[in-house]
Scaffold this motif. Sequence first.
Motif, PDB file in Angstrom:
ATOM      1  N   ILE A 172       0.834  -1.209   0.000  1.00 58.66           N
ATOM      2  CA  ILE A 172       0.000   0.000   0.000  1.00 58.66           C
ATOM      3  C   ILE A 172       0.865   1.255   0.000  1.00 58.66           C
ATOM      4  O   ILE A 172       0.616   2.206  -0.755  1.00 58.66           O
ATOM      5  N   VAL A 173       1.888   1.272   0.850  1.00 57.63           N
ATOM      6  CA  VAL A 173       2.778   2.435   0.911  1.00 57.63           C
ATOM      7  C   VAL A 173       3.443   2.676  -0.440  1.00 57.63           C
ATOM      8  O   VAL A 173       3.559   3.821  -0.903  1.00 57.63           O
ATOM      9  N   GLY A 174       3.885   1.601  -1.085  1.00 55.32           N
ATOM     10  CA  GLY A 174       4.514   1.746  -2.395  1.00 55.32           C
ATOM     11  C   GLY A 174       3.570   2.359  -3.417  1.00 55.32           C
ATOM     12  O   GLY A 174       3.952   3.274  -4.167  1.00 55.32           O
ATOM     13  N   MET A 175       2.327   1.889  -3.473  1.00 57.40           N
ATOM     14  CA  MET A 175       1.366   2.446  -4.418  1.00 57.40           C
ATOM     15  C   MET A 175       1.078   3.912  -4.117  1.00 57.40           C
ATOM     16  O   MET A 175       0.968   4.741  -5.037  1.00 57.40           O
ATOM     17  N   LEU A 176       0.948   4.253  -2.839  1.00 58.93           N
ATOM     18  CA  LEU A 176       0.655   5.633  -2.467  1.00 58.93           C
ATOM     19  C   LEU A 176       1.807   6.566  -2.828  1.00 58.93           C
ATOM     20  O   LEU A 176       1.580   7.694  -3.297  1.00 58.93           O
ATOM     21  N   LEU A 177       3.032   6.126  -2.622  1.00 59.38           N
ATOM     22  CA  LEU A 177       4.174   6.980  -2.940  1.00 59.38           C
ATOM     23  C   LEU A 177       4.319   7.161  -4.450  1.00 59.38           C
ATOM     24  O   LEU A 177       4.685   8.250  -4.918  1.00 59.38           O
ATOM     25  N   VAL A 178       4.060   6.119  -5.204  1.00 60.07           N
ATOM     26  CA  VAL A 178       4.085   6.253  -6.664  1.00 60.07           C
ATOM     27  C   VAL A 178       2.990   7.220  -7.117  1.00 60.07           C
ATOM     28  O   VAL A 178       3.218   8.090  -7.976  1.00 60.07           O
ATOM     29  N   ALA A 179       1.797   7.080  -6.540  1.00 60.38           N
ATOM     30  CA  ALA A 179       0.706   7.987  -6.890  1.00 60.38           C
ATOM     31  C   ALA A 179       1.032   9.418  -6.490  1.00 60.38           C
ATOM     32  O   ALA A 179       0.714  10.373  -7.212  1.00 60.38           O
ATOM     33  N   GLY A 198       3.995  10.850  -6.370  1.00 60.12           N
ATOM     34  CA  GLY A 198       4.936  11.425  -7.310  1.00 60.12           C
ATOM     35  C   GLY A 198       4.269  11.902  -8.583  1.00 60.12           C
ATOM     36  O   GLY A 198       4.551  13.003  -9.085  1.00 60.12           O
ATOM     37  N   ALA A 199       3.347  11.086  -9.107  1.00 59.23           N
ATOM     38  CA  ALA A 199       2.649  11.476 -10.334  1.00 59.23           C
ATOM     39  C   ALA A 199       1.734  12.668 -10.083  1.00 59.23           C
ATOM     40  O   ALA A 199       1.659  13.592 -10.905  1.00 59.23           O
ATOM     41  N   ALA A 200       1.025  12.677  -8.951  1.00 59.53           N
ATOM     42  CA  ALA A 200       0.118  13.781  -8.643  1.00 59.53           C
ATOM     43  C   ALA A 200       0.880  15.093  -8.456  1.00 59.53           C
ATOM     44  O   ALA A 200       0.412  16.164  -8.874  1.00 59.53           O
ATOM     45  N   ALA A 201       2.052  15.030  -7.843  1.00 59.27           N
ATOM     46  CA  ALA A 201       2.843  16.245  -7.645  1.00 59.27           C
ATOM     47  C   ALA A 201       3.325  16.826  -8.962  1.00 59.27           C
ATOM     48  O   ALA A 201       3.413  18.050  -9.118  1.00 59.27           O
ATOM     49  N   ARG A 202       3.624  15.962  -9.926  1.00 63.53           N
ATOM     50  CA  ARG A 202       4.149  16.446 -11.206  1.00 63.53           C
ATOM     51  C   ARG A 202       3.083  17.100 -12.082  1.00 63.53           C
ATOM     52  O   ARG A 202       3.416  17.836 -13.016  1.00 63.53           O
ATOM     53  N   VAL A 203       1.798  16.841 -11.804  1.00 65.44           N
ATOM     54  CA  VAL A 203       0.724  17.493 -12.572  1.00 65.44           C
ATOM     55  C   VAL A 203      -0.017  18.512 -11.716  1.00 65.44           C
ATOM     56  O   VAL A 203      -1.160  18.871 -11.998  1.00 65.44           O
ATOM     57  N   ASP A 204       0.648  18.960 -10.643  1.00 65.95           N
ATOM     58  CA  ASP A 204       0.117  20.040  -9.801  1.00 65.95           C
ATOM     59  C   ASP A 204      -1.225  19.669  -9.174  1.00 65.95           C
ATOM     60  O   ASP A 204      -2.231  20.382  -9.300  1.00 65.95           O
ATOM     61  N   THR A 256      -2.219  14.062   0.566  1.00 67.31           N
ATOM     62  CA  THR A 256      -3.077  13.017   1.146  1.00 67.31           C
ATOM     63  C   THR A 256      -2.403  11.657   1.043  1.00 67.31           C
ATOM     64  O   THR A 256      -2.403  10.864   2.004  1.00 67.31           O
ATOM     65  N   ALA A 257      -1.808  11.371  -0.112  1.00 71.01           N
ATOM     66  CA  ALA A 257      -1.111  10.099  -0.290  1.00 71.01           C
ATOM     67  C   ALA A 257       0.064   9.976   0.668  1.00 71.01           C
ATOM     68  O   ALA A 257       0.298   8.904   1.240  1.00 71.01           O
ATOM     69  N   VAL A 258       0.809  11.063   0.870  1.00 72.69           N
ATOM     70  CA  VAL A 258       1.964  11.034   1.772  1.00 72.69           C
ATOM     71  C   VAL A 258       1.522  10.776   3.208  1.00 72.69           C
ATOM     72  O   VAL A 258       2.118   9.954   3.927  1.00 72.69           O
ATOM     73  N   VAL A 259       0.481  11.472   3.653  1.00 71.85           N
ATOM     74  CA  VAL A 259       0.012  11.315   5.040  1.00 71.85           C
ATOM     75  C   VAL A 259      -0.498   9.904   5.284  1.00 71.85           C
ATOM     76  O   VAL A 259      -0.160   9.264   6.299  1.00 71.85           O
ATOM     77  N   VAL A 260      -1.308   9.399   4.362  1.00 74.70           N
ATOM     78  CA  VAL A 260      -1.837   8.036   4.527  1.00 74.70           C
ATOM     79  C   VAL A 260      -0.702   7.018   4.519  1.00 74.70           C
ATOM     80  O   VAL A 260      -0.686   6.080   5.330  1.00 74.70           O
ATOM     81  N   ALA A 261       0.271   7.204   3.625  1.00 71.30           N
ATOM     82  CA  ALA A 261       1.410   6.282   3.569  1.00 71.30           C
ATOM     83  C   ALA A 261       2.205   6.303   4.865  1.00 71.30           C
ATOM     84  O   ALA A 261       2.638   5.254   5.358  1.00 71.30           O
TER      85      ALA A 261
END
Length: 292
Positions: free
Chosen positions: A248-255, A257-263, A270-275
């Motif tokens: 779960i942590v791996g999926m959240l961190l990947v998500a 990174g992608a969300a940060a790159r598209v602002d 949210t992904a960082v906190v949950v992870a």
Amino acid sequence: MSVVMLLVVLVLAVLLVAVLAAIAAAVAVVAGRGAPATAPVPAWRRAVRRVDTLSLVAAAVGVVAALVAATVLPTTLVSATATPGLLAVLGPVLAGAVFVLTLALGELTWPRPQGDRREAFLVRRPPLAPVRQFAARLVPAWLALGTVVVVVAGLTAQPDGRSVGTSTRDAAGQVISSSAAGPFPGWPYGVPVLVGMVALVLLHLWVRHLITRRPAVAEVAPEEDLRVRALSATRVAQGVQLALAVTIVGMLLVARGAAARVDLPVAAWTAVVVAAVVAVVAVVGTVRPVRP
């Protein structure tokens, strides 16, 4: 990383585990020679030591499998599947399966009652060996959270399922500009990961069934035998919940990174906190002492 280097890392990891085990055995032998004679160790205490040993061996094998997965799956085998990097996402689940299967082999090695005269207690056993409360809750909790993460990521991903994007529209609803970034755990990644998580949980239930059906420990009262079985089942659950949490942590961190790159800052944070919460709880669930 080349195949030769991978083999070197694997051999060194196995040798490290063997050397540590040999050192521990040597220290025990030397300490035993100089120690005064003591009373025999109770049978249930010997059974607890056996569970501890099997758990350490399984943990060592699982760590080696995790190291191999972390070094090989994202590099040498990154294009081994139609979805690039899928095996890397499945790495924690695969390492967890190796851990559980190692424990299953250990459960099959428990000695059966021997001798001309054998005694047994007539005790009804449950289908699954009991697990301590905290670890018992984490396994279904992580499976449920993993399902939520997969569904949310799948619904928010771009049509290719591997990226997430944003777009700007004018007053007429026409798209002015758009951007996308990946990798992102959409359906091509999420569905196989969810299947792997379910399979790992089912494998964990099967091992708990093996534990409850194994032979009774000789010279041990029924309540003590139940405590030993609960200890074994809890160790299995601890490893499984850790593998699920890392997935779960791996999926959240990947998500993230992608969300940060598209602002998309809200989604990224949210992904960082949950992870972070999942990681802390999983570590506590793994290192929390389990008393027989």
